[in-house]
Enzyme design. Structure first.
Site, PDB file in Angstrom:
ATOM      1  N   HIS A 115      -5.502  45.951  29.580  1.00  0.00           N
ATOM      2  CA  HIS A 115      -6.176  45.423  30.764  1.00  0.00           C
ATOM      3  C   HIS A 115      -5.268  45.449  31.998  1.00  0.00           C
ATOM      4  O   HIS A 115      -5.713  45.813  33.088  1.00  0.00           O
ATOM      5  CB  HIS A 115      -6.641  43.997  30.470  1.00  0.00           C
ATOM      6  CG  HIS A 115      -7.364  43.347  31.601  1.00  0.00           C
ATOM      7  ND1 HIS A 115      -8.667  43.659  31.930  1.00  0.00           N
ATOM      8  CD2 HIS A 115      -6.970  42.398  32.497  1.00  0.00           C
ATOM      9  CE1 HIS A 115      -9.049  42.929  32.972  1.00  0.00           C
ATOM     10  NE2 HIS A 115      -8.040  42.155  33.327  1.00  0.00           N
TER      11      HIS A 115
ATOM     12  N   ASP B 108      -3.261  34.434  34.529  1.00  0.00           N
ATOM     13  CA  ASP B 108      -4.371  35.158  35.154  1.00  0.00           C
ATOM     14  C   ASP B 108      -4.206  35.103  36.670  1.00  0.00           C
ATOM     15  O   ASP B 108      -4.133  34.030  37.252  1.00  0.00           O
ATOM     16  CB  ASP B 108      -5.694  34.489  34.740  1.00  0.00           C
ATOM     17  CG  ASP B 108      -6.903  35.378  34.992  1.00  0.00           C
ATOM     18  OD1 ASP B 108      -6.788  36.312  35.794  1.00  0.00           O
ATOM     19  OD2 ASP B 108      -7.948  35.124  34.375  1.00  0.00           O
TER      20      ASP B 108
END
Lengths: 427, 427
Positions: free
Chosen positions: A335, A237
């Protein structure tokens, strides 16, 4: 809430004395910082060599110190810390600009001292005694409602206008917004909690806590080398985060020092805007997906964070690449595709989140996810366009839920002798 | 709760591969442990020297590994970790001895693998990828109710009889007791969370979570040298703890291998009993006391933990010493006096707690305090007599509140090829 009027303990022993050389580090330490608060690093000279894995070999964790004064506030470009608190305050009824200025002065004094490894200016609770500053940062910001309550409406920048509604939002107003916002980070949980208590005590009768959240990140040294963080879904992330060495980094993240903006907003020159969102992860649902399904949702391989089109974590997405079935290898709703800067007119924000985990929620599933914090010179060129796109078509939406939201104007770092926000409150 | 019947991701990449030399550490590492799980230590060879404070210089944190197999379970005598989870499960309706045995077998397999830095045996979530085991420990115990539900009532030791009521208890039954208890500790928050999720997933249809709590301790390296912990009141906490090198340590903490006990309880030989209490600290009230008042309540100086009668943290309390006013220097109701082993017929327990902080409670004050965990061979010669005395006259009682309670039989460490509790469930 603490009562600042009662008698309170005052620990007279100096943390610097307990810490041996930390005091000296302030004078002789090596400044490592780039654009953010400078890191000041020293070894604790009185730590024993110790057995492997003992605190002796790790003492740089405690001794690492971030400067309070500087061009920008600390806690924006500094490395993610292992522990964090974010909280918002509302000014108390009857408190205005004067009380707010006094509070920011108290908070700044506390932040300066605690970040240097000293005790709080008044009534230190002792929780951080023995520990070094452990990369402690305190960061302060102003919410939209602050300006009306202090008679400063004319000096409120348009960038603080409320964020647009997003269709997937499920926001709890009681955990959103607030007059004042404080972010605390440290690599030691007791150092962070100590700062949290000090900030609450400083609020005294001037402000009361509106909401407060706890977060965490990986501990320094848990991984073989410093690398991009993982979140509680197991995803790498932050891969596409801008880096301070990027040529346009400052322009994207910090409000320019001079420019077309109106003079009444010059107090924000060198500041930044923080968007803070509690994003719950529906982990039980997520964990029922196969690895292949999860990777299709994200558009990256889970183990390495590399795009599904190949390479490693840092490889650019090959968005046009088609698979044998004629469809994009990185799905149209993945995403990574939707949030890619190239897909958003170059919109960029610096994401600097903490994970959170508050046990099991009332619905029996984990109350866990991401305390999403992102930084930008203008939310309309950072968070908003990206979130608009994600809101419309992100495959990840099914597995997350935005539960709270805040937007804060974070003024520049204070100069010597200055307190945070002084250019607004006394300008 | 996770659904173990659905399709689930399976990360095939080995964490050992990602971690370089951690795999080899299992074979060549140095065993440092005393009576508990052995610490296996290695440096991550592929970590860069890095700049000061970078993960490179701290990589021993990630690589430190605790052995799963051994005389006692891990997580009892091992150093406190920075992050912890404790949780209890109840067996599902219809689940009995057979399902419990299968669950303990799954949990043991998971614990053995995760503590070695490997992925979970099934459907690893990926949350701990990249990280070393980071001193991860998993510890398993049985509550009083477990034995009736599994038809093993005859093998339940008397030491598991419910604790007596204490007048100051304010216990929440929903956060107390439970059929099964799991303690997780690690120096990295994501490693600990990863283990928590794996343990929950393993429970499948056999058991459901009854309660779950999160805790923390100081990070390794935050202090200048390894020292006794501090709690969220700022007190040095754990000074009088027995040490593994004490001649009677094993006798006080672990159930003897052979002795006068009935043969049907021999499955606990080498085990220990854990008392687990959520002790909320009324921090706002505490912080209103002056430093002198706080030190009278505890009987020790806050800064160093030394008795009010002088010396340093390790100096014995001079309980008979009188002040100029003719009263004991350490007050008659001081916490340190009442809990002193010399005042309790030598009752001793090994305290190994985590602090907790769950934000702000419904009453507006911090929901924070101590996840008190103590270990002893017999609660009637450890926790109970000490708590009876504290319950009657401890000056600290005014500032704390026992909110939950559990007592668990923690069986010995498993031998090679054995699972935790096998001697009970298959004996």
């Amino acid at each position: 809430m603490t009562d600042s009027t009662g008698s309170t303990p005052d620990i007279e022993i100096s943390r610097r004395r307990l810490l041996g050389t930390v005091g000296a580090a302030g004078a002789t330490g090596l400044a490592l910082g780039a654009t953010g608060g400078a890191l000041v690093q020293s070894a604790l000279s009185d730590s024993p060599a110790g057995s492997p894995g003992s605190a002796g070999s790790l003492a740089s964790l405690g001794a690492t110190r971030v400067a309070f004064h500087g061009e920008h506030q600390a806690g924006i470009t500094d490395p993610l810390q292992a522990k964090g608190h974010v909280l918002a305050f509302d000014l108390a009824p009857g408190a205005g600009r004067k009380e707010a200025a006094a509070l920011l002065r108290r908070w700044s004094d506390t932040a300066r001292r605690l970040m240097a490894g000293e005790t709080a200016p008044t009534a230190d609770s002792g929780i951080a005694l023995d520990a070094g500053p452990s990369s402690l940062t305190l960061t302060f910001g102003f919410g939209h409602s602050f300006f009306d309550r202090t008679g400063l409406t004319a000096r409120r920048p348009a960038a603080l206008d409320p964020l647009p509604d997003f269709s997937s939002d499920r926001l709890d107003p009681q955990r959103s917004n607030g007059d004042l916002w404080v972010q605390i980070g440290a690599d030691d949980a007791l150092v962070a909690f100590h700062a949290l208590r000090a900030v609450q005590k400083d609020a005294g009768e001037a402000a009361r806590v509106r909401w407060q959240m706890n977060g965490f990140n990986r501990s320094p040294g848990a991984t073989a080398s410093p690398m991009t963080a993982r979140n509680l879904m197991g995803q790498v992330d932050g891969t596409a985060n801008p880096r301070p060495k990027d040529p346009d980094f400052d322009k994207r993240i910090f409000v320019p020092g001079a420019g077309p903006g109106p003079a009444e907003h010059s107090w924000m020159a060198g500041g930044s805007y923080a968007v803070v969102r509690r994003i719950r992860m529906l982990l039980d649902d997520w964990d029922k997906q196969s690895l292949a399904q999860q990777e299709q949702v994200i558009g990256r391989t889970k183990a390495t964070g590399a795009p599904l089109t190949g390479g490693d974590e840092k490889t650019a997405l090959a968005l046009d690449k088609l698979g044998p079935d004629g469809k994009p290898v990185i799905p149209s709703n993945a995403h990574a595709r939707i949030s890619a800067p190239a897909q958003n007119g170059g919109a960029a924000m610096l994401r600097r989140p903490f994970s959170y985990h508050d046990g099991i929620g009332p619905d029996g599933t984990p109350d866990a996810g991401l305390l999403f914090i992102c930084w930008q010179a203008d939310p309309l060129r950072g968070f908003v366009p990206v979130q608009r796109k994600l809101d419309r078509g992100d495959a990840l939406s099914e597995f997350i839920r935005h539960e709270s939201s805040g937007l804060y104007a974070v003024p520049p770092g204070p100069g010597d002798g200055e307190y945070v926000g002084q250019r607004l409150l006394e300008g």
